[in-house]
Design a protein around this motif. Structure first.
Motif, PDB file in Angstrom:
ATOM      1  N   LEU A 102       0.874  -1.466   0.256  1.00 16.82           N
ATOM      2  CA  LEU A 102      -0.235   0.002  -0.022  1.00 16.82           C
ATOM      3  C   LEU A 102       0.332   1.295   0.133  1.00 16.82           C
ATOM      4  O   LEU A 102       0.476   2.811  -0.673  1.00 16.82           O
ATOM      5  CB  LEU A 102      -1.158  -0.065   0.644  1.00 16.82           C
ATOM      6  N   ARG A 107      -2.104   3.633  -6.501  1.00 18.61           N
ATOM      7  CA  ARG A 107      -3.375   2.799  -6.817  1.00 18.61           C
ATOM      8  C   ARG A 107      -4.248   3.339  -8.349  1.00 18.61           C
ATOM      9  O   ARG A 107      -4.212   4.957  -8.567  1.00 18.61           O
ATOM     10  CB  ARG A 107      -4.564   3.492  -5.544  1.00 18.61           C
ATOM     11  N   LEU A 185      -2.529  -2.952  -7.791  1.00 21.69           N
ATOM     12  CA  LEU A 185      -3.682  -2.334  -7.329  1.00 21.69           C
ATOM     13  C   LEU A 185      -5.143  -1.419  -7.882  1.00 21.69           C
ATOM     14  O   LEU A 185      -3.911  -0.515  -8.268  1.00 21.69           O
ATOM     15  CB  LEU A 185      -3.548  -1.830  -5.870  1.00 21.69           C
ATOM     16  N   ARG A 186      -6.304  -1.625  -8.049  1.00 22.25           N
ATOM     17  CA  ARG A 186      -6.690  -0.597  -8.593  1.00 22.25           C
ATOM     18  C   ARG A 186      -8.101  -0.515  -7.766  1.00 22.25           C
ATOM     19  O   ARG A 186      -8.643  -0.693  -6.865  1.00 22.25           O
ATOM     20  CB  ARG A 186      -7.495  -1.482 -10.059  1.00 22.25           C
ATOM     21  N   GLN A 187      -8.748   1.234  -7.656  1.00 21.53           N
ATOM     22  CA  GLN A 187      -9.207   1.622  -7.322  1.00 21.53           C
ATOM     23  C   GLN A 187     -10.711   0.293  -7.200  1.00 21.53           C
ATOM     24  O   GLN A 187     -11.860   0.172  -8.457  1.00 21.53           O
ATOM     25  CB  GLN A 187     -10.127   3.184  -7.068  1.00 21.53           C
ATOM     26  N   VAL A 206     -10.209  -0.335  -2.368  1.00 17.64           N
ATOM     27  CA  VAL A 206      -9.247  -1.254  -3.600  1.00 17.64           C
ATOM     28  C   VAL A 206      -9.732  -2.708  -4.004  1.00 17.64           C
ATOM     29  O   VAL A 206      -9.971  -3.312  -2.379  1.00 17.64           O
ATOM     30  CB  VAL A 206      -7.455  -0.482  -2.889  1.00 17.64           C
TER      31      VAL A 206
END
Length: 527
Positions: A102, A107, A185-187, A206
């Motif tokens: 993270l 992101r 990692l995607r929204q 996420v």
């Protein structure tokens, strides 16, 4: 007695606020670590599921190739990249570690929609994709993992949606088509309104995407594309509710302990000092006692300084009241005598003889002289109460100065008359001159001064050969205006001036026993 150690106020405030500031920082740090751990755990699960589907995909493709050896071969994609130098030398294992972080990884925006494919997928691969999709759909009921099975060109051949459309333009899919595993990692796009408390967790916003290539004959035969939202930290906290409850109780106890520390060390003694101030203001002398609880060193020093100041003010108030009463009495007597004599002279001047007039005039002159002496003593007492401090001298120099003004006493010295004392020569001369004057009024002809230096003090004994002081008067000789020779012009302020002068220089005087005459012991700080 060694003073009791007490923490300073600065130390207490620093310790308390350090603890208070550390708790939320530690909490945020632990939440961050826990969020990251949930992300890594989710990625590891996707890797495990992807590896299983990849193995099934590869097995079915190999079986299809073996069964249709005479037909057109399947079109495979990019070649498998060379093995990593750190991989198992025997080639038995090809671990794929979870790498998402993270704090480090960006992101990305939500996953782009699939686009129309330029070429249709091979029917044989499409058949395999449908078979694997049926297996993945059953698995999804338990793992909640979203999936897509892609052919070597990135066209969806297995999944519930986007069948026959291309995902080759998606970053992680493009990397997998090139033979490299990639996760991002995607929204996350929520299906409904977010719960308010989910805002405390970064991981709740996420979604983890992982694209794993499928290799057959060292070439990419397809891609297993998986995604899943990490576990919500609130759900995890609920699962660990007992541990969370223990942590909450611990924080509560720590907070209560901090509150008790403030109450015990700071608030309680301050409130006691406030109450004591009100008692002293009302005139209660019994309030001049140490506090029960001091707390910190600063509060102990503050309270003691305050009580010392209050006691000094009480003493000063008593001194002023007593002094005013005595001065009023001392001034009233000669003034009344002068007034009476003047009235008699005015009313009976013609009938009085010359001898009578001279008698009344002598009385007036004597009372006037007494008033002048009293005023001079008052001025000396005021100077003794507020002397100019500083300077050093020795008894030898002071006695030489007294001899110059022709004191009617023979002065002898013994001991170390050159020992330096912490008082100016002028102020020391005032002290000794009053003692010499007091001795002369009591019939002394000689004065003996003995000087004895000590560690940090100088002891000076002044004795005379006069009539001495009666036993009944010994306790009162230092009282202001006490005198046994008032009819001879005594004001009773000589020894009061001596006491005030010595006290101002951190010294003192006391009457000591003697076989003849009187003797006084003076203590002064060594210069």
């Amino acid at each position: 007695m060694k003073p009791k150690w007490r923490p300073s106020l600065g130390l207490v405030v620093f310790a308390v606020f350090s603890a208070v500031m550390a708790m939320p920082l530690v909490g945020l740090f632990l939440f961050r670590l826990y969020d990251n751990q949930l992300i890594r755990q989710t990625e590891q699960e996707l890797i495990a599921q992807g590896a299983t589907l990849s193995a099934l995909f590869a097995a079915e493709v190999e079986a299809k190739i073996a069964a249709e050896s005479g037909r057109t071969p399947l079109a495979l994609g990019a070649p498998e990249p060379p093995p990593d130098a750190t991989a198992d030398p025997a080639g038995r294992y090809h671990p794929v570690p979870a790498t998402l972080d993270l704090a480090r990884d960006d992101r990305l925006p939500p996953r782009p929609d699939a686009v129309a494919a330029t070429t249709a997928p091979d029917p044989r691969l499409a058949e395999i994709g449908q078979h694997l999709a049926a297996l993945a759909a059953e698995t999804q009921k338990t793992t909640l993992t979203g999936f897509r099975i892609l052919d070597p060109q990135g066209v969806v051949i297995g999944g519930r949606e986007e069948m026959g459309r291309s995902l080759a333009g998606v970053d992680e899919v493009a990397a997998a088509l090139a033979g490299r595993y990639k996760s991002v990692l995607r929204q996350r796009i929520p299906n409904g309104p977010e719960p308010a408390l989910s805002s405390i967790s970064r991981g709740a916003h996420v979604r983890v995407f992982a694209a794993m290539p499928v290799f057959v004959d060292d070439r990419v035969a397809g891609v297993v594309y998986l995604s899943r939202t990490p576990s919500n930290i609130l759900e995890s906290l609920y699962a660990e509710r007992r541990s969370v409850l223990v942590a909450a109780l611990t924080i509560l106890l720590v907070t209560m302990a901090i509150g008790y520390v403030f109450l015990r060390i700071l608030t309680r003694p301050i409130h006691e000092l406030i109450r004591r101030t009100a008692e002293i203001q009302s005139g209660d002398r019994s309030a001049l006692r140490p506090l029960v609880h001091h707390g910190t060193r600063e509060i102990a020093l503050l309270s003691q300084s305050f009580l010392d100041m209050a006691e000094s003010l009480f003493d000063r108030s008593d001194y002023i009241a007593t002094f005013t009463a005595h001065v009023s009495h001392e001034l009233k007597s000669p003034l009344t005598s002068i007034q009476g004599a003047a009235e008699l002279l005015y009313d009976n001047a013609e009938r009085m003889t010359e001898a009578e007039r001279r008698k009344f005039l002598r009385n007036i002159m004597g009372d006037a002289q007494r008033l002048a002496t009293l005023v001079r003593r008052l001025r000396e007492l005021a100077k003794a109460d507020n002397p100019e401090l500083g300077g050093t001298t020795n008894i030898g120099a002071v006695i030489a100065r007294l001899r110059e003004v022709r004191i009617p006493l023979a002065i002898a010295t013994t001991g170390d008359a050159t020992a330096a004392i912490g008082i100016s020569e002028e102020n020391a001369a005032i002290v000794l001159s009053h003692l010499a004057d007091n001795a002369a009024q009591h019939g002394a002809t000689g004065l003996h001064v003995h000087v004895e230096p000590a560690a940090d003090r100088v002891r000076i004994t002044v004795s005379d050969d006069g009539t001495g002081i009666s036993e009944g008067n010994r306790a009162r000789i230092f009282d202001a205006h006490f005198t046994t020779r008032r009819e001879n012009g005594g004001t009773g302020m000589g020894l009061s001036i001596v006491c005030s002068m010595l006290r101002a220089h951190r010294g003192g005087i006391r009457l000591v026993p003697s076989r003849a005459g009187s003797a006084f012991e003076i203590l002064l700080p060594k210069a």
